[in-house]
Design an enzyme around this catalytic site. Structure first.
Site: not given
Length: 480
Positions: A17, A25, A156-158, A160, A162-163, A274
């Protein structure tokens, strides 16, 4: 499904990743959707119990491509409200066909099983056991939530995918954060496949330090999550201004985070994965709210497929970088990083060059400022152990091991859960629309929601496209 059986097994090349090398594997695909990988072919039951990779193919989307290598296939799904992808390749087209057919067959079988369960549950709406999977239509027979029912106030945030927008529900006057994802990014237009939405984890989570999900619904081109809104701002915002928190303040926030992660691990069997400062908000009183606003900050086009480098690489645990299976201990590494930042005023490992950064995370010993107390050093050393099995919280006791650490000696954990501890900082917000603790880069922007081709209501969803997101809609009972 009582009898779990192996449907297919064999060697695959899996792409890392983060460190994008191909690793052989040995994978087992089971009829319960489990898709597990090993470094060597497991010879006995004991070896089968410790896989390096552990995924689920339930209602995943499969894509075939000839890049970056011939006979590649990609498994894509939603994990909570974040898109994840896993990339594999085999030697021949026939092999690829065998694997993708087997995976799709398992996914289809699970979907049928889930629909049968849904049909059974929908007959008794008073049965709370199925409440998290009910459609809006079941919760409120006469009403379906649409985008028209909200006023869109501030960005409030943005990212790749969406928002996130501060919205006001017209009917109640309540404020929420609405995360809007573009379907075209999640579902390839030429694929008829099903995408798993694990939003039922959010729907069914009730904890004082986790952001609650009020509604989820879809339009013909978007998925929308309407979530509890915490306007005390990101912890990142406050730490940036103050540079470092006292050990007492870090202990308060750390205790609330541990309480929430303990709930997710023990009650929901969910790894958050996360944890980072940007995902830690404060509510208006100064208590922690762990959010799932995760929007990928940057998208990297990789060959024919969109491969997105999601998340902040500084927070990645060693086992994630090595592409090994990561269990609950990955969250305790994340806790170690955020608490180190709070008490030391910097990241434990940092380099602008990602390859060098990954090397530091994997190899470098942790260092502390001289001002840090012995209990804090002991806690951080335990949380930032490279080997997840040796990490504080990495054993069977999980969060209890951290709760018993001497750094938290004076904490009464039931008092933490009941919010009986006074927050060390109370945000100076004057109203629910006060966004002083959000980045002006976003809040100063005009809100633009591209008008869809037709009215943004559930009824307008094209029946050909709707099945991509079965049982997506949701309405929380009562108030969030």
């Amino acid at each position: 499904m009582n009898d779990v059986a192996i449907v297919k097994e064999g060697w695959l090349h899996k792409r890392g990743e983060y460190i994008k090398t191909w690793r052989p594997r040995y994978f087992l695909l089971k009829n319960d959707g489990t898709f597990i990988g090993y470094k060597e072919r497991p010879q006995d039951v004991e070896q089968r119990e410790s896989p390096l990779n552990n995924f689920s193919v339930a209602q995943c989307q499969l894509m075939k491509t000839e890049r970056p290598r011939p006979n590649t296939f990609i498994i894509r799904c939603l994990q909570w409200t974040t898109v994840i992808e896993r990339t594999f390749h085999v030697e021949t087209p026939e092999e690829r066909e065998e694997w993708t057919t087997a995976i799709q067959t398992v996914a289809d079988g699970l979907k049928r099983q889930e629909e049968e369960t849904m049909d059974f549950r929908s007959g008794s709406p008073s049965d709370n056991s199925g409440a998290e999977e009910m459609e809006v239509a079941l919760a409120k027979p006469k009403h379906r939530v649409t985008m028209n029912e909200f006023e869109y106030l501030k960005l409030l945030g943005k990212g790749t995918f969406g928002k996130v927008i501060l919205v006001k529900e017209k009917a109640t006057g309540r404020y929420y954060a609405m995360k809007i994802l573009k379907k075209e990014v999640i579902v390839a237009k030429d694929e008829v496949a099903h995408t798993l939405t694990e939003n039922r984890v959010l729907q069914n989570s009730r904890h004082p330090f986790l952001t609650a999900l009020k509604y989820s619904f879809q339009t013909h081109d978007r998925l929308c999550f309407v979530m509890e809104y915490a306007n005390g701002g990101e912890l990142f915002f406050h730490l940036s201004r103050e540079r470092v928190f006292s050990e007492d303040r870090a202990r308060f926030y750390g205790a609330e985070i541990v309480s929430a992660l303990d709930y997710l691990h023990s009650e929901k069997n969910v790894v958050y994965r996360d944890l980072k400062l940007e995902n830690l908000m404060l509510d208006k009183d100064g208590h922690i709210k762990i959010t799932d606003f995760g929007l990928c900050k940057e998208g990297i086009k990789d060959g024919a497929t969109m491969k997105t480098f999601c998340g902040t690489p500084e927070y990645l645990a060693p086992e994630v970088l090595e592409d090994n299976d990561y269990g609950r201990a990955v969250d305790w590494w994340g806790l170690g990083v955020v608490m180190y930042e709070m008490m030391c005023g910097r990241l434990p490992f940092y380099n602008q060059d990602h390859e060098k950064l990954f090397e530091l995370i994997l190899m470098e010993e942790i260092r502390f400022p001289r001002t840090l107390g012995p209990e804090a050093k002991s806690l951080l050393s335990g949380l930032l152990k490279k080997d997840p099995t040796q990490r504080l919280g990495g054993g069977s006791e999980d969060a209890k091991e951290i709760m018993q650490h001497r750094f938290f000696a004076n904490i009464v954990w039931q008092d933490v859960y009941e919010k009986k501890l006074s927050p060390p900082f109370k945000p100076q917000v004057t109203s629910e629309t006060d966004t002083r603790y959000f980045d002006e880069e976003f809040t100063a922007q005009m809100i633009t929601i591209t008008p869809p081709d037709q009215d943004d209501s559930m009824e307008c969803v094209d029946s050909e496209r709707r099945p991509h997101f079965p049982q997506f809609s949701y309405s929380a009972s009562g108030t969030a």
